[in-house]
Motif scaffolding. Structure first.
Motif, PDB file in Angstrom:
ATOM      1  N   ALA A 267       0.826  -1.214   0.000  1.00 55.14           N
ATOM      2  CA  ALA A 267       0.000   0.000   0.000  1.00 55.14           C
ATOM      3  C   ALA A 267       0.860   1.264   0.000  1.00 55.14           C
ATOM      4  CB  ALA A 267      -0.918   0.007   1.221  1.00 55.14           C
ATOM      5  N   GLY A 268       2.181   1.078  -0.087  1.00 53.26           N
ATOM      6  CA  GLY A 268       3.083   2.217  -0.129  1.00 53.26           C
ATOM      7  C   GLY A 268       3.410   2.794   1.225  1.00 53.26           C
ATOM      8  N   LEU A 269       3.144   2.043   2.295  1.00 58.25           N
ATOM      9  CA  LEU A 269       3.422   2.522   3.643  1.00 58.25           C
ATOM     10  C   LEU A 269       4.678   1.859   4.203  1.00 58.25           C
ATOM     11  CD1 LEU A 269      -0.162   2.439   5.208  1.00 58.25           C
ATOM     12  CD2 LEU A 269       1.032   4.394   4.205  1.00 58.25           C
ATOM     13  N   ALA A 270       5.438   2.625   4.944  1.00 59.10           N
ATOM     14  CA  ALA A 270       6.603   2.061   5.622  1.00 59.10           C
ATOM     15  C   ALA A 270       6.137   1.231   6.818  1.00 59.10           C
ATOM     16  CB  ALA A 270       7.530   3.169   6.088  1.00 59.10           C
ATOM     17  N   VAL A 271       6.850   0.148   7.095  1.00 60.20           N
ATOM     18  CA  VAL A 271       6.530  -0.695   8.247  1.00 60.20           C
ATOM     19  C   VAL A 271       7.227  -0.117   9.473  1.00 60.20           C
ATOM     20  CG1 VAL A 271       6.697  -2.990   9.253  1.00 60.20           C
ATOM     21  CG2 VAL A 271       6.281  -2.735   6.802  1.00 60.20           C
ATOM     22  N   ASP A 272       6.440   0.357  10.411  1.00 59.99           N
ATOM     23  CA  ASP A 272       6.968   0.909  11.660  1.00 59.99           C
ATOM     24  C   ASP A 272       6.993  -0.214  12.693  1.00 59.99           C
ATOM     25  OD1 ASP A 272       7.577   2.240  13.976  1.00 59.99           O
ATOM     26  OD2 ASP A 272       6.098   3.844  13.705  1.00 59.99           O
ATOM     27  N   GLU A 273       8.172  -0.706  13.008  1.00 65.62           N
ATOM     28  CA  GLU A 273       8.292  -1.846  13.917  1.00 65.62           C
ATOM     29  C   GLU A 273       7.836  -1.512  15.334  1.00 65.62           C
ATOM     30  OE1 GLU A 273       8.753  -4.844  13.056  1.00 65.62           O
ATOM     31  OE2 GLU A 273       9.296  -4.460  10.968  1.00 65.62           O
ATOM     32  N   ARG A 274       7.700  -0.211  15.643  1.00 70.70           N
ATOM     33  CA  ARG A 274       7.177   0.159  16.958  1.00 70.70           C
ATOM     34  C   ARG A 274       5.699  -0.215  17.089  1.00 70.70           C
ATOM     35  NH1 ARG A 274       7.810   6.286  17.531  1.00 70.70           N
ATOM     36  NH2 ARG A 274       6.987   6.106  15.408  1.00 70.70           N
ATOM     37  N   LEU A 275       5.060  -0.489  15.947  1.00 68.58           N
ATOM     38  CA  LEU A 275       3.644  -0.850  15.956  1.00 68.58           C
ATOM     39  C   LEU A 275       3.428  -2.368  16.005  1.00 68.58           C
ATOM     40  CD1 LEU A 275       2.177   1.680  13.351  1.00 68.58           C
ATOM     41  CD2 LEU A 275       2.220   1.843  15.849  1.00 68.58           C
ATOM     42  N   VAL A 276       4.512  -3.107  16.117  1.00 73.21           N
ATOM     43  CA  VAL A 276       4.418  -4.571  16.237  1.00 73.21           C
ATOM     44  C   VAL A 276       4.785  -4.953  17.666  1.00 73.21           C
ATOM     45  CG1 VAL A 276       5.256  -6.808  15.432  1.00 73.21           C
ATOM     46  CG2 VAL A 276       5.003  -4.898  13.809  1.00 73.21           C
ATOM     47  N   GLU A 277       3.863  -5.611  18.348  1.00 73.58           N
ATOM     48  CA  GLU A 277       4.087  -6.020  19.739  1.00 73.58           C
ATOM     49  C   GLU A 277       3.823  -7.511  19.873  1.00 73.58           C
ATOM     50  OE1 GLU A 277       5.363  -5.922  23.426  1.00 73.58           O
ATOM     51  OE2 GLU A 277       5.299  -4.090  22.209  1.00 73.58           O
ATOM     52  N   VAL A 278       4.762  -8.206  20.463  1.00 75.37           N
ATOM     53  CA  VAL A 278       4.636  -9.660  20.608  1.00 75.37           C
ATOM     54  C   VAL A 278       3.658  -9.994  21.726  1.00 75.37           C
ATOM     55  CG1 VAL A 278       5.846 -11.810  21.123  1.00 75.37           C
ATOM     56  CG2 VAL A 278       6.968 -10.031  19.752  1.00 75.37           C
ATOM     57  N   GLY A 279       2.693 -10.847  21.407  1.00 77.45           N
ATOM     58  CA  GLY A 279       1.741 -11.341  22.391  1.00 77.45           C
ATOM     59  C   GLY A 279       1.857 -12.845  22.539  1.00 77.45           C
ATOM     60  N   ASP A 280       0.828 -13.453  23.127  1.00 77.70           N
ATOM     61  CA  ASP A 280       0.901 -14.895  23.361  1.00 77.70           C
ATOM     62  C   ASP A 280      -0.454 -15.588  23.125  1.00 77.70           C
ATOM     63  OD1 ASP A 280      -0.557 -13.944  25.481  1.00 77.70           O
ATOM     64  OD2 ASP A 280       0.817 -14.633  27.038  1.00 77.70           O
ATOM     65  N   PHE A 281      -1.329 -14.937  22.364  1.00 74.02           N
ATOM     66  CA  PHE A 281      -2.657 -15.475  22.026  1.00 74.02           C
ATOM     67  C   PHE A 281      -3.621 -15.468  23.215  1.00 74.02           C
ATOM     68  CE2 PHE A 281      -0.220 -17.955  18.672  1.00 74.02           C
ATOM     69  CZ  PHE A 281      -0.677 -17.201  17.606  1.00 74.02           C
ATOM     70  N   THR A 282      -3.237 -14.875  24.359  1.00 72.90           N
ATOM     71  CA  THR A 282      -4.119 -14.875  25.523  1.00 72.90           C
ATOM     72  C   THR A 282      -4.731 -13.489  25.729  1.00 72.90           C
ATOM     73  OG1 THR A 282      -2.447 -14.208  27.147  1.00 72.90           O
ATOM     74  CG2 THR A 282      -2.616 -16.571  26.631  1.00 72.90           C
ATOM     75  N   GLU A 283      -5.786 -13.424  26.553  1.00 70.72           N
ATOM     76  CA  GLU A 283      -6.433 -12.149  26.842  1.00 70.72           C
ATOM     77  C   GLU A 283      -5.511 -11.224  27.639  1.00 70.72           C
ATOM     78  OE1 GLU A 283     -10.608 -10.466  28.819  1.00 70.72           O
ATOM     79  OE2 GLU A 283     -10.216 -12.617  28.675  1.00 70.72           O
ATOM     80  N   GLU A 284      -4.870 -11.763  28.656  1.00 70.79           N
ATOM     81  CA  GLU A 284      -3.947 -10.944  29.444  1.00 70.79           C
ATOM     82  C   GLU A 284      -2.778 -10.477  28.589  1.00 70.79           C
ATOM     83  OE1 GLU A 284      -2.364  -8.672  32.242  1.00 70.79           O
ATOM     84  OE2 GLU A 284      -4.362  -9.592  32.289  1.00 70.79           O
TER      85      GLU A 284
ATOM     86  N   ASP B 294      -8.838 -13.763  18.561  1.00 69.38           N
ATOM     87  CA  ASP B 294      -9.989 -13.064  19.140  1.00 69.38           C
ATOM     88  C   ASP B 294      -9.807 -12.840  20.635  1.00 69.38           C
ATOM     89  OD1 ASP B 294     -11.125 -13.129  16.638  1.00 69.38           O
ATOM     90  OD2 ASP B 294     -12.454 -14.819  17.066  1.00 69.38           O
ATOM     91  N   VAL B 295      -9.201 -13.819  21.306  1.00 75.12           N
ATOM     92  CA  VAL B 295      -8.953 -13.684  22.739  1.00 75.12           C
ATOM     93  C   VAL B 295      -8.009 -12.517  23.003  1.00 75.12           C
ATOM     94  CG1 VAL B 295      -8.046 -14.844  24.785  1.00 75.12           C
ATOM     95  CG2 VAL B 295      -9.372 -16.138  23.128  1.00 75.12           C
ATOM     96  N   THR B 296      -6.958 -12.400  22.179  1.00 74.66           N
ATOM     97  CA  THR B 296      -6.031 -11.273  22.284  1.00 74.66           C
ATOM     98  C   THR B 296      -6.751  -9.955  22.039  1.00 74.66           C
ATOM     99  OG1 THR B 296      -4.133 -12.608  21.605  1.00 74.66           O
ATOM    100  CG2 THR B 296      -3.961 -10.238  21.279  1.00 74.66           C
ATOM    101  N   ALA B 297      -7.638  -9.948  21.031  1.00 76.69           N
ATOM    102  CA  ALA B 297      -8.393  -8.729  20.712  1.00 76.69           C
ATOM    103  C   ALA B 297      -9.276  -8.305  21.888  1.00 76.69           C
ATOM    104  CB  ALA B 297      -9.245  -8.958  19.466  1.00 76.69           C
ATOM    105  N   ALA B 298      -9.830  -9.282  22.617  1.00 78.20           N
ATOM    106  CA  ALA B 298     -10.664  -8.966  23.779  1.00 78.20           C
ATOM    107  C   ALA B 298      -9.845  -8.242  24.843  1.00 78.20           C
ATOM    108  CB  ALA B 298     -11.275 -10.240  24.352  1.00 78.20           C
ATOM    109  N   GLY B 299      -8.602  -8.680  25.054  1.00 76.51           N
ATOM    110  CA  GLY B 299      -7.736  -7.999  26.010  1.00 76.51           C
ATOM    111  C   GLY B 299      -7.370  -6.603  25.547  1.00 76.51           C
ATOM    112  N   ALA B 300      -7.075  -6.460  24.243  1.00 77.81           N
ATOM    113  CA  ALA B 300      -6.730  -5.147  23.689  1.00 77.81           C
ATOM    114  C   ALA B 300      -7.913  -4.188  23.819  1.00 77.81           C
ATOM    115  CB  ALA B 300      -6.317  -5.296  22.230  1.00 77.81           C
ATOM    116  N   ARG B 301      -9.109  -4.687  23.579  1.00 80.28           N
ATOM    117  CA  ARG B 301     -10.322  -3.866  23.653  1.00 80.28           C
ATOM    118  C   ARG B 301     -10.487  -3.270  25.052  1.00 80.28           C
ATOM    119  NH1 ARG B 301     -14.795  -5.587  25.963  1.00 80.28           N
ATOM    120  NH2 ARG B 301     -16.824  -4.608  25.569  1.00 80.28           N
TER     121      ARG B 301
END
Length: 351
Positions: free
Chosen positions: A221-238, A262-269
């Motif tokens: 899409a012509g956008l630079a990948v900002d690695e600060r926007l990538v955060e490692v999770g573990d598939f859990t809500e917490e 979806d579980v991760t998204a619930a925690g982010a929400r």
């Protein structure tokens, strides 16, 4: 009308010898008929089947399996703690698909947790005794020794998602790369430009492929990948909560989040709401799995649907083929069977 319960007088089960005597044939002939051998005349087969019906004889499947060097059992091995298994819909959906596909067979399913070193050692001893005909491995990390152990023991096995591009075991997976791309492309079409990604464990190949899809969609899409926007999770809500909090500290202007489950998204929400951000007005949110959690969230969650039950069915189908082939683990001369099932983006109000 009397009902034949499969017991002779005195409560005893009829024996093979009694069936043979009733049919007027030898014990070996009865065994051949029960096991479907073609080396029996039609008249003899009819006599044996009539005797079986009259006496209510039930074949001893355990003895038959032993004679054929089989156990008629399959192990579903989950190298995760039991708490995670029962908390995440992914596992229950996978189990449902596995059970449905096995329902038409005589195979028994054993559910085995191997989330710690002690459980792994116990499992290794169990498998070394060849007490199962095959193994399904679910949620395997790259450094997990179990797949190599199963291969060394020459037990037919299928893994849910390869450990790497060079996976040597047969595997069934969904198209994680395409699923992630579809999620990010959807957010881009919605005008979002600061799209964050909360990953799963990055020692899981499927999570790596989702990161690849995320990055490539942004680049295309012509956008630079900002690695600060990538955060490692573990598939859990917490894990989703922690990851979202860290993202907001680094990038408070984030306008969309693609979560690894979806579980991760619930925690982010939860964190987004606690910090006063409206979904989707301020921050759009997309999950992965399209579980019941996605449908019941407020607002309902846009999610990448992977056919988890179908994956479970496909794993059993592939494993039964491996068992029937009576071959050891794949070698360079025989490419392992790999199946990749398509994903689908289900758009709801969260994005």
């Amino acid at each position: 009308m009397a009902v034949n319960t499969g017991r002779s007088r005195g409560g005893r089960r009829p024996t093979l010898e009694e069936v043979a005597a009733r049919a007027g044939v030898g014990r070996g002939t009865v065994s051949r008929v029960i096991n479907g051998s073609p080396r029996v005349s039609a008249a003899t087969r009819a006599a044996v089947e009539a005797a079986v019906a009259e006496l209510g004889y039930v074949p001893n499947t355990a003895a038959r399996a032993l004679a054929a060097n089989r156990t008629d059992a399959i192990a579903l091995v989950v190298p995760e703690p039991e708490t995670r298994f029962f908390a995440e819909p992914y596992f229950s959906d996978m189990l449902r698909g596995v059970g449905a596909e096995l329902s038409d067979t005589e195979m028994q399913l054993l559910l085995i947790f191997a989330g710690g070193d002690r459980e792994r050692r116990r499992l290794a001893q169990y498998l070394a005794a060849h007490r199962v005909d095959g193994v399904l491995l679910v949620s395997v990390h790259a450094d997990d020794p179990l797949p190599d152990l199963v291969a060394q023991l020459e037990i037919p096995a299928v893994i849910s998602g390869p450990r790497s591009v060079g996976e040597t075991l047969p595997s069934v997976d969904s198209d994680n790369y395409a699923g992630a791309r579809s999620a990010v492309e959807h957010l881009l079409r919605r005008g979002r430009r600061r799209i964050a990604h909360i990953t799963g464990h990055l020692d899981v190949y499927g999570a790596q492929r989702r990161v690849d899809g995320y990055r490539d969609a942004l680049r295309d899409a012509g956008l630079a990948v900002d690695e600060r926007l990538v955060e490692v999770g573990d598939f859990t809500e917490e894990g989703g909560r922690r990851a979202m909090a860290r993202l907001l500290e680094r990038a408070p202007d984030v306008d969309a989040v693609f979560a690894g489950s979806d579980v991760t998204a619930a925690g982010a929400r939860q964190v987004l709401r606690e910090t006063g951000r409206r979904i989707p007005d301020d921050v759009a949110l997309v999950g992965y799995d399209d579980s019941a959690i996605a449908r019941h969230m407020d607002p309902p969650l846009t999610s990448v649907r992977q056919p988890i039950e179908e994956m479970g069915r496909a794993m059993i189908d592939l494993l039964l083929t491996e068992i029937a082939d009576h071959r050891p683990a794949p070698s360079p001369a025989r490419e392992p069977r790999q199946r990749v099932l398509p994903t689908e983006l289900v758009v709801r109000a969260s994005s």
